[in-house]
Scaffold this active site. Sequence first.
Site, PDB file in Angstrom:
ATOM      1  N   GLU A  32      -0.681  -4.971   8.580  1.00 53.51           N
ATOM      2  CA  GLU A  32      -1.504  -6.157   8.156  1.00 53.51           C
ATOM      3  C   GLU A  32      -2.583  -5.832   7.025  1.00 53.51           C
ATOM      4  O   GLU A  32      -3.721  -6.090   7.198  1.00 53.51           O
ATOM      5  CB  GLU A  32      -2.373  -6.673   9.449  1.00 53.51           C
ATOM      6  CG  GLU A  32      -1.340  -7.224  10.448  1.00 53.51           C
ATOM      7  CD  GLU A  32      -1.725  -7.657  11.715  1.00 53.51           C
ATOM      8  OE1 GLU A  32      -2.882  -7.959  11.759  1.00 53.51           O
ATOM      9  OE2 GLU A  32      -0.947  -7.993  12.646  1.00 53.51           O
TER      10      GLU A  32
HETATM   11  C1  LIG Z   1       5.474  -0.281  12.649  1.00 51.50           C
HETATM   12  C2  LIG Z   1       5.502  -1.094  11.224  1.00 51.50           C
HETATM   13  C3  LIG Z   1       5.225  -2.445  11.675  1.00 51.50           C
HETATM   14  C4  LIG Z   1       5.531  -3.498  10.506  1.00 51.50           C
HETATM   15  N1  LIG Z   1       5.572  -4.795  10.909  1.00 51.50           N
HETATM   16  C5  LIG Z   1       5.483  -5.667   9.782  1.00 51.50           C
HETATM   17  C6  LIG Z   1       5.918  -7.287   9.902  1.00 51.50           C
HETATM   18  O1  LIG Z   1       5.840  -7.459  11.049  1.00 51.50           O
HETATM   19  N2  LIG Z   1       6.299  -8.113   8.926  1.00 51.50           N
HETATM   20  C7  LIG Z   1       5.886  -7.581   7.679  1.00 51.50           C
HETATM   21  O2  LIG Z   1       6.295  -7.986   6.772  1.00 51.50           O
HETATM   22  N3  LIG Z   1       5.741  -6.153   7.294  1.00 51.50           N
HETATM   23  C8  LIG Z   1       5.491  -5.211   8.456  1.00 51.50           C
HETATM   24  N4  LIG Z   1       5.212  -3.886   8.211  1.00 51.50           N
HETATM   25  C9  LIG Z   1       5.341  -3.510   6.775  1.00 51.50           C
HETATM   26  C10 LIG Z   1       3.624  -3.297   6.566  1.00 51.50           C
HETATM   27  O3  LIG Z   1       2.768  -4.214   6.508  1.00 51.50           O
HETATM   28  C11 LIG Z   1       3.646  -2.386   5.076  1.00 51.50           C
HETATM   29  O4  LIG Z   1       4.075  -1.110   5.455  1.00 51.50           O
HETATM   30  C12 LIG Z   1       2.479  -2.145   4.656  1.00 51.50           C
HETATM   31  O5  LIG Z   1       2.270  -3.614   3.962  1.00 51.50           O
HETATM   32  C13 LIG Z   1       2.350  -1.298   3.479  1.00 51.50           C
HETATM   33  O6  LIG Z   1       3.516  -1.522   2.491  1.00 51.50           O
HETATM   34  P1  LIG Z   1       4.496  -0.024   2.310  1.00 51.50           P
HETATM   35  O7  LIG Z   1       4.490   0.686   3.362  1.00 51.50           O
HETATM   36  O8  LIG Z   1       5.495  -0.639   1.467  1.00 51.50           O
HETATM   37  O9  LIG Z   1       3.420   0.763   1.412  1.00 51.50           O
HETATM   38  P2  LIG Z   1       3.250   0.721  -0.271  1.00 51.50           P
HETATM   39  O10 LIG Z   1       2.751  -0.679  -0.418  1.00 51.50           O
HETATM   40  O11 LIG Z   1       4.472   1.082  -0.866  1.00 51.50           O
HETATM   41  O12 LIG Z   1       1.847   1.537  -0.348  1.00 51.50           O
HETATM   42  C14 LIG Z   1       2.062   2.902  -0.238  1.00 51.50           C
HETATM   43  C15 LIG Z   1       0.699   3.507  -0.361  1.00 51.50           C
HETATM   44  O13 LIG Z   1       0.215   3.202  -1.580  1.00 51.50           O
HETATM   45  C16 LIG Z   1      -1.182   2.457  -1.395  1.00 51.50           C
HETATM   46  N5  LIG Z   1      -1.256   1.280  -2.371  1.00 51.50           N
HETATM   47  C17 LIG Z   1      -0.457   0.389  -2.454  1.00 51.50           C
HETATM   48  N6  LIG Z   1      -0.838  -0.432  -3.610  1.00 51.50           N
HETATM   49  C18 LIG Z   1      -2.125   0.126  -4.064  1.00 51.50           C
HETATM   50  C19 LIG Z   1      -3.162  -0.193  -4.860  1.00 51.50           C
HETATM   51  N7  LIG Z   1      -2.990  -1.471  -5.552  1.00 51.50           N
HETATM   52  N8  LIG Z   1      -3.964   0.284  -4.978  1.00 51.50           N
HETATM   53  C20 LIG Z   1      -4.448   1.528  -4.449  1.00 51.50           C
HETATM   54  N9  LIG Z   1      -3.547   1.754  -3.265  1.00 51.50           N
HETATM   55  C21 LIG Z   1      -2.326   1.089  -3.142  1.00 51.50           C
HETATM   56  C22 LIG Z   1      -0.846   1.969   0.034  1.00 51.50           C
HETATM   57  O14 LIG Z   1      -2.244   1.824   0.593  1.00 51.50           O
HETATM   58  C23 LIG Z   1      -0.032   3.059   0.541  1.00 51.50           C
HETATM   59  O15 LIG Z   1      -1.209   3.966   1.031  1.00 51.50           O
HETATM   60  C24 LIG Z   1       5.515  -3.095   9.076  1.00 51.50           C
HETATM   61  C25 LIG Z   1       5.253  -1.489   8.896  1.00 51.50           C
HETATM   62  C26 LIG Z   1       5.371  -0.659  10.065  1.00 51.50           C
HETATM   63  C27 LIG Z   1       5.359   0.820   9.594  1.00 51.50           C
END
Ligand SMILES: Cc1cc2nc3c(=O)[nH]c(=O)nc-3n(C[C@H](O)[C@H](O)[C@H](O)COP(=O)(O)OP(=O)(O)OC[C@H]3O[C@@H](n4cnc5c(N)ncnc54)[C@H](O)[C@@H]3O)c2cc1C
Length: 671
Positions: free
Chosen positions: A445
Amino acid sequence: MNIHSLLIYLYKTSKERSMIENKNWNKEEAASIAVAESSREESWLSKSYMQSIFMGDFDITMAYPFPFQKEDDKKIGDEICAKIDQWCQENLNGEEIDRTETIPAHVWKGLAEMGLFAIKIPKEYDGLGLSQTNYMRILSVVARYCGSTAATLSAHQSIGAPQPLKLMGTPEQKKKYLPKFREGWISAFGLTELNVGSDPANLQTEAVLNDDGTWTLNGEKLWCTNGVVADVIVVMAKTGTKKAGSREVSEISAFIVETNQPGFEILHRCRFMGIKAIENGLLRFTNMKLPADSIIGGRGKGLKLALATLNDGRLSIPAIAASSAEEMATFSARWAKSRAQWGKKIGVHENGSDKLARISSGAYAMRALSDYCAALSDIGKQDMRMEAAAAKMFNTELLWEVCDTTLQLRGGRGYETAASLEERNEFAFPMERGMRDARINRIVEGTTDIMHLFLTREALDGHMSKAKPLFSRSTTQEKLAAVGKCALFYPFWTLKQFVPSFLRSFSGFDPKLKKYLRAADRRSKKLALAFFIRMALNGPGLADKQLTLNRIVDIGTEIAVMGLVAARAQTEIDGNDRSNLKTAIYWLHSATVRIDKMLKELNKNSDKEAVQLATQLMDEAELLPEVTTENIQPHIQREFGSELCNGKQTERLRADQSTSIKTGNSEAAAK
Ligand SMILES: Cc1cc2nc3c(=O)[nH]c(=O)nc-3n(C[C@H](O)[C@H](O)[C@H](O)COP(=O)(O)OP(=O)(O)OC[C@H]3O[C@@H](n4cnc5c(N)ncnc54)[C@H](O)[C@@H]3O)c2cc1C
């Protein structure tokens, strides 16, 4: 540099650069920002408590008297929470669910019978029609027994279908779907994809409009919580492109998708370090036909809908976090009193005292922020976008610290599983599971980084609303008009930041609290000036100084929480309850120490060195291989939440589950 030179400087630099359209950004980055900008709510519902703090206006009247839950609503909440607590004691074995990574069928059925998949759905649609506050209280009760079950309920109701439908569904959509959730239909929310995490601009899932008005959906969604058993999923999909400023960006719409239709597949059930029993999956949609009326909130309104949903939706995690921290605070005090080493109770050693103070005051602060947001949501008259995002960020970060501190205070027993502790007759406080379950909250979230960016943008809006043309592509005339507007506003605004805080009376507050309110007021002004000066000096470059902005956001959040803690403590005192005064004082004192440290770090830090080092490290690193899902074959046995909930399916169909799923319970293991 005086304020007029700053304005002239701003004007000059703005001719070459702009903050919203920064020339340093590459095409993808600019498109991502444009998508985010186009989906944010431009107008504010009211003055914002938090945003004002970034403008040097620490307005305690917006928090005091503290908006405690109204008596009649509290009575409803007390009754239902007691009933659910009793049910959880008898039915919800958190340890067993964690070990088997499965929520048993009888739990789904029990939750549905109590209406817990329809908590906030209005009664006219067969829901429980409960307030946001009672919703958060219920999730907190469930979370005390089982993180996976709480996450399941939260994913369904905080981001899943009920809330978007309630907020922006058509009357027909509401009539069709909302009553289904009372029958136990389960929903999910699908935004994330393999290459789309925090940044939705690059969404690949696509819905194409057919001649007959229906849509054809293709794409994949990753980590969709509840997706493995969901009856309906809110799917974010590209429906074309649209103009955002001068840019062509993806138009994103939200679809309600029924998963019993052809074209839907579950490719994989994902496994995690915590909340192990959530039904989270990698999903595929192949040429899936969607009815013409399956868009929620209008074409192209998907991200706006997601943001509006998250205003309330984000609040369940901070509430659960506050409740978990309270549990740890109670337990830590018991443990610190019971355990003696080196001739003293461990809570008497100064290291132990410090830990206890941090844990319990942290829980109090988290509760103040979470309850404040719940009240704002229920009252509905005050803009709360910043408070909700801050609560998500602050409570989840602090929860992690509280977990770590509690585990450390507990020593080796903190690292041991509850089952193992129970087997050798120790009190089975599930610290190990609690810590694993808590970790995800800083990611889902909106990660903490993204919450920082969101809060920065909203905090900036106090200045942007006056000086926007100076920070964006605009005509010379518009820029000059903005300079004129600023020239009228900023001299007085700047002077106000130098009005001494001791002049503020904070009437009605205990002198012990007043002292800290003045400290917060002083720091709010310092923050506002520091923020404004950095904006002016860095111009658009400030957007790239994330570490500086993080500090600014964190300082503002700490000040906001100081206000809420003081307001809460004083309102309790007004009701003749002084029991939390020491807790509040400790929190307020330690917050000023943290804020002063961050203010110093605005000027003296290692940010530049970090960037240089990271650049070198990445230059030297090898790229990871490309990811593909092409060869993944669906192998999950299809189960529907509705069938589990209505009792049609009485056993889970876990082909991969070697362990049987018991229904027994024991007090210590369940807690
Ligand atoms: C257990 C679990 C449940 C989930 N449930 C859902 C769900 O129900 N529906 C759904 O749609 N998604 C869901 N997700 C996805 C979750 O919302 C994402 O993992 C989250 O939005 C982060 O995306 P990512 O993991 O791809 O990280 P990325 O976006 O690839 O980011 C990787 C790292 O880079 C940082 N980062 C990214 N962009 C920037 C920026 N511009 N500036 C600085 N730092 C940055 C992030 O903070 C993070 O630390 C779930 C994930 C998990 C693990």
